[in-house]
Design an enzyme around this catalytic site. Sequence first.
Site, PDB file in Angstrom:
ATOM      1  N   GLY A  46     -13.423  -1.686 -33.551  1.00  0.00           N
ATOM      2  CA  GLY A  46     -13.750  -0.392 -34.202  1.00  0.00           C
ATOM      3  C   GLY A  46     -15.128  -0.105 -33.820  1.00  0.00           C
ATOM      4  CB  CYS A  94     -20.857  -5.652 -37.707  1.00  0.00           C
ATOM      5  SG  CYS A  94     -21.561  -4.134 -37.446  1.00  0.00           S
ATOM      6  CG  LEU A  95     -18.943  -4.480 -31.773  1.00  0.00           C
ATOM      7  CD1 LEU A  95     -18.272  -3.035 -31.178  1.00  0.00           C
ATOM      8  CD2 LEU A  95     -18.879  -5.653 -30.782  1.00  0.00           C
ATOM      9  CG  HIS A 136     -16.601  -2.729 -40.561  1.00  0.00           C
ATOM     10  ND1 HIS A 136     -17.291  -4.110 -40.681  1.00  0.00           N
ATOM     11  CD2 HIS A 136     -17.400  -2.010 -39.580  1.00  0.00           C
ATOM     12  CE1 HIS A 136     -18.108  -4.117 -39.952  1.00  0.00           C
ATOM     13  NE2 HIS A 136     -18.368  -2.914 -39.153  1.00  0.00           N
ATOM     14  CG  HIS A 140     -20.843   1.261 -39.147  1.00  0.00           C
ATOM     15  ND1 HIS A 140     -22.206   0.672 -39.298  1.00  0.00           N
ATOM     16  CD2 HIS A 140     -19.922   0.406 -38.891  1.00  0.00           C
ATOM     17  CE1 HIS A 140     -21.941  -0.755 -38.712  1.00  0.00           C
ATOM     18  NE2 HIS A 140     -20.582  -0.771 -38.451  1.00  0.00           N
TER      19      HIS A 140
HETATM   20  O1  GNR Z   1     -15.259  -5.555 -33.591  1.00  0.00           O
HETATM   21  C1  GNR Z   1     -15.094  -5.571 -34.935  1.00  0.00           C
HETATM   22  N1  GNR Z   1     -14.361  -6.493 -35.512  1.00  0.00           N
HETATM   23  C2  GNR Z   1     -14.136  -6.608 -37.008  1.00  0.00           C
HETATM   24  C3  GNR Z   1     -13.630  -7.443 -37.695  1.00  0.00           C
HETATM   25  C4  GNR Z   1     -13.376  -7.664 -38.665  1.00  0.00           C
HETATM   26  C5  GNR Z   1     -13.751  -6.420 -39.707  1.00  0.00           C
HETATM   27  C6  GNR Z   1     -14.315  -5.231 -39.047  1.00  0.00           C
HETATM   28  C7  GNR Z   1     -14.549  -5.367 -37.497  1.00  0.00           C
HETATM   29  S1  GNR Z   1     -15.384  -4.195 -37.007  1.00  0.00           S
HETATM   30  C8  GNR Z   1     -16.080  -4.706 -35.620  1.00  0.00           C
HETATM   31  C9  GNR Z   1     -16.613  -3.507 -34.900  1.00  0.00           C
HETATM   32  C10 GNR Z   1     -17.726  -2.782 -35.377  1.00  0.00           C
HETATM   33  O2  GNR Z   1     -18.693  -3.307 -35.641  1.00  0.00           O
HETATM   34  N2  GNR Z   1     -17.623  -1.785 -35.900  1.00  0.00           N
HETATM   35  O3  GNR Z   1     -18.333  -1.151 -36.800  1.00  0.00           O
HETATM   36 NI    NI Z   2     -19.654  -2.372 -37.683  1.00  0.00          NI
END
Ligand code: GNR
Ligand code: NI
Length: 186
Positions: A46, A94-95, A136, A140
């Site tokens: 995501g 989260c990235l 999630h 953001h």
């Molecule tokens: O890549 C992502 N993996 C993830 C794993 C578990 C719950 C949410 C996520 S979202 C994250 C990518 C991201 O930071 N999206 O904002």
């Molecule tokens: Ni995230």
Amino acid sequence: MALLDIIKAPDPRLKKISRPVEKVDAEIAQLMDDMLETMYLAPGVGLSAPQVGILKRVIVVDVSKDEDNRLPVRMANPEIVWASDEMFEYEEGCLSLPEHYAEISRPEKVRIRYLDRQNEIREMETEGLLAVCLQHEMDHLDGILFVDHISKLKRDTILRKLAKLKKLEEKERRKSGSRQKAAASA
Ligand code: GNR
Ligand code: NI
């Protein structure tokens, strides 16, 4: 198509509330496509526009496992119109908070109203990993990170480590920058 830079915490832009889009026009549709490309390469499941420095209510998600059968979801102005009372726990990452993970509890099922890539109003009822990721990403858009759902102690520990890492990376960048300058003038 274009790749975008993903912002890492701590960064004030990740704490801002993003603005609704007036309309999904060609520019927003392009942003959605660029965000998907950036997300697939990262790789992630995501991505939200504020994570690439654009404070607009735009998210993309793809939780498909098969690279040859992708299921991209593109949403503008997503809103939860119904959430189940049943909760679901999942270990989130989260990235923008690389290499940190925590168990987060969220509604198991959510119904989301949004504008699609064609600017049509749609609703989607979701559950499982897709529901986790959409919630999630929607967080953001309101400046909320997964660490805002855990204890202050755990949150501060993670943010302190990320701040340290950022300082180190900046120092490294400065060093290699001055090395390159020296080489260029030699
Ligand atoms: O890549 C992502 N993996 C993830 C794993 C578990 C719950 C949410 C996520 S979202 C994250 C990518 C991201 O930071 N999206 O904002
Ligand atoms: Ni995230």
